[in-house]
Write a protein that holds these residues in place. Structure first.
Motif, mmCIF file in Angstrom:
data_model
loop_
_atom_site.group_PDB
_atom_site.id
_atom_site.type_symbol
_atom_site.label_atom_id
_atom_site.label_comp_id
_atom_site.label_asym_id
_atom_site.label_seq_id
_atom_site.Cartn_x
_atom_site.Cartn_y
_atom_site.Cartn_z
ATOM 1 N N ARG A 1 0.847 -1.190 0.000
ATOM 2 C CA ARG A 1 0.000 0.000 0.000
ATOM 3 C C ARG A 1 0.886 1.245 0.000
ATOM 4 N NH1 ARG A 1 -2.062 -2.021 5.515
ATOM 5 N NH2 ARG A 1 -0.420 -1.347 6.899
ATOM 6 N N PRO A 2 0.401 2.294 -0.659
ATOM 7 C CA PRO A 2 1.228 3.502 -0.780
ATOM 8 C C PRO A 2 1.381 4.211 0.563
ATOM 9 C CG PRO A 2 -0.962 3.899 -1.649
ATOM 10 C CD PRO A 2 -0.890 2.439 -1.317
ATOM 11 N N PRO A 3 2.475 4.950 0.733
ATOM 12 C CA PRO A 3 2.674 5.694 1.978
ATOM 13 C C PRO A 3 1.735 6.898 2.048
ATOM 14 C CG PRO A 3 4.417 6.219 0.433
ATOM 15 C CD PRO A 3 3.590 5.134 -0.201
ATOM 16 N N TYR A 4 1.512 7.388 3.258
ATOM 17 C CA TYR A 4 0.622 8.523 3.446
ATOM 18 C C TYR A 4 1.157 9.428 4.549
ATOM 19 C CZ TYR A 4 -0.878 5.798 7.473
ATOM 20 O OH TYR A 4 -0.887 5.079 8.643
ATOM 21 N N ILE B 1 8.355 0.425 -7.301
ATOM 22 C CA ILE B 1 9.081 -0.805 -7.027
ATOM 23 C C ILE B 1 9.859 -1.163 -8.286
ATOM 24 C CG2 ILE B 1 8.875 -3.259 -6.435
ATOM 25 C CD1 ILE B 1 6.253 -2.548 -4.982
ATOM 26 N N GLY B 2 11.152 -1.383 -8.175
ATOM 27 C CA GLY B 2 12.013 -1.623 -9.329
ATOM 28 C C GLY B 2 11.900 -3.032 -9.905
ATOM 29 N N ASP B 3 12.833 -3.361 -10.788
ATOM 30 C CA ASP B 3 12.896 -4.678 -11.431
ATOM 31 C C ASP B 3 13.532 -5.699 -10.484
ATOM 32 O OD1 ASP B 3 11.952 -3.457 -13.748
ATOM 33 O OD2 ASP B 3 13.955 -3.207 -14.598
ATOM 34 N N HIS B 4 13.134 -6.964 -10.653
ATOM 35 C CA HIS B 4 13.732 -8.094 -9.924
ATOM 36 C C HIS B 4 13.633 -7.910 -8.409
ATOM 37 C CE1 HIS B 4 15.295 -9.690 -13.687
ATOM 38 N NE2 HIS B 4 15.608 -8.453 -13.979
ATOM 39 N N ALA C 1 6.642 1.547 1.531
ATOM 40 C CA ALA C 1 7.812 2.325 1.144
ATOM 41 C C ALA C 1 7.471 3.345 0.064
ATOM 42 C CB ALA C 1 8.907 1.388 0.631
ATOM 43 N N ALA C 2 8.291 4.367 -0.027
ATOM 44 C CA ALA C 2 8.168 5.326 -1.124
ATOM 45 C C ALA C 2 8.822 4.746 -2.367
ATOM 46 C CB ALA C 2 8.823 6.653 -0.753
ATOM 47 N N PHE D 1 7.309 5.686 3.675
ATOM 48 C CA PHE D 1 8.305 6.546 3.039
ATOM 49 C C PHE D 1 9.735 6.027 3.166
ATOM 50 C CE2 PHE D 1 4.731 9.429 3.673
ATOM 51 C CZ PHE D 1 4.573 9.887 2.374
ATOM 52 N N ALA D 2 9.910 4.761 3.504
ATOM 53 C CA ALA D 2 11.252 4.182 3.498
ATOM 54 C C ALA D 2 11.741 4.118 2.056
ATOM 55 C CB ALA D 2 11.235 2.793 4.111
ATOM 56 N N VAL D 3 13.040 4.238 1.880
ATOM 57 C CA VAL D 3 13.662 4.124 0.563
ATOM 58 C C VAL D 3 14.681 3.001 0.647
ATOM 59 C CG1 VAL D 3 15.086 5.259 -1.176
ATOM 60 C CG2 VAL D 3 13.311 6.561 0.018
ATOM 61 N N ILE D 4 14.476 1.985 -0.191
ATOM 62 C CA ILE D 4 15.413 0.862 -0.240
ATOM 63 C C ILE D 4 16.143 0.962 -1.568
ATOM 64 C CG2 ILE D 4 15.645 -1.643 -0.237
ATOM 65 C CD1 ILE D 4 13.092 -1.759 1.447
ATOM 66 N N LYS D 5 17.431 1.134 -1.513
ATOM 67 C CA LYS D 5 18.254 1.312 -2.716
ATOM 68 C C LYS D 5 18.429 -0.019 -3.449
ATOM 69 C CE LYS D 5 19.285 5.688 -1.890
ATOM 70 N NZ LYS D 5 19.137 6.788 -2.784
#
Length: 191
Positions: free
Chosen positions: A78-81, A95-98, A109-110, A127-131
């Protein structure tokens, strides 16, 4: 990263033209606001909340996934708010690839980068950012607004750095998600 082969009946999953496999027993809300990049799998009892978006007219992409994303059984996406200047609002999630999101995990997460493995029973805060190239161990809680750096392994509650990934992590995650898509999710009539 090993796993068993899952056989499913043709009627249990909807297969799209771009190769996505979506369980009929998953809950997809606001599908017009969700983009699946292709060859992604949404398993049984997964909840994807595309209906939670900013108010206003027109269509807005709320959740966008890349190619070869695996959303595990019972996971909630679910999207952050947040409330900003007195207004409650939802924000988009990328959300990226793989990317593999494990069973019973909750993600708000954002952004989640490419080549990310999130374990079972994890909570990824708002709003977490996972690189790129990250592994989140089973049961980990990533707090809201956290930034998880590339090539790291996080574990615990609250999530913290426990190890580093090798430089070949991208190739490992690429091989894992493709192997899962092509050889571990097999229609029972294709045995």
């Amino acid at each position: 990263m090993e796993g068993l082969v899952t056989y499913y009946e043709k009627g249990d999953y909807i297969e799209t033209e771009t190769g996505n496999k979506v369980s009929r027993k998953s809950l997809i809300c606001g599908s017009q606001n969700i983009i699946l990049g292709g060859k992604s799998i949404i398993q049984t009892d997964c909840v994807v909340r595309g209906d939670l978006r900013r108010s206003g007219g027109g269509h807005a992409v709320v959740i966008a996934t890349g190619k070869y994303c695996l959303l595990g059984r019972g996971s909630v996406i679910r999207p952050p708010y947040k409330t900003y200047k007195g207004l409650f609002s939802y924000y988009p999630m990328k959300i990226g690839d793989h990317v593999h999101i494990g069973e019973d995990s909750v993600v708000e997460a954002a952004q989640i980068g490419n080549y990310v493995m999130i374990g079972k029973n994890c909570v990824i805060g708002r709003f977490a950012v996972i690189k790129d190239c990250v592994r989140i161990l089973d049961g980990t809680v990533i707090p809201p607004n956290a930034v998880v750096p590339s090539f790291s392994v996080y574990g615990g509650n609250p999530g913290r750095l426990v190890d580093q990934l090798p430089e070949c992590a991208q190739e490992m995650f690429d091989a894992y998600t493709k192997d899962y898509y092509y050889t571990r999710m097999i229609r029972s009539d294709m045995k």
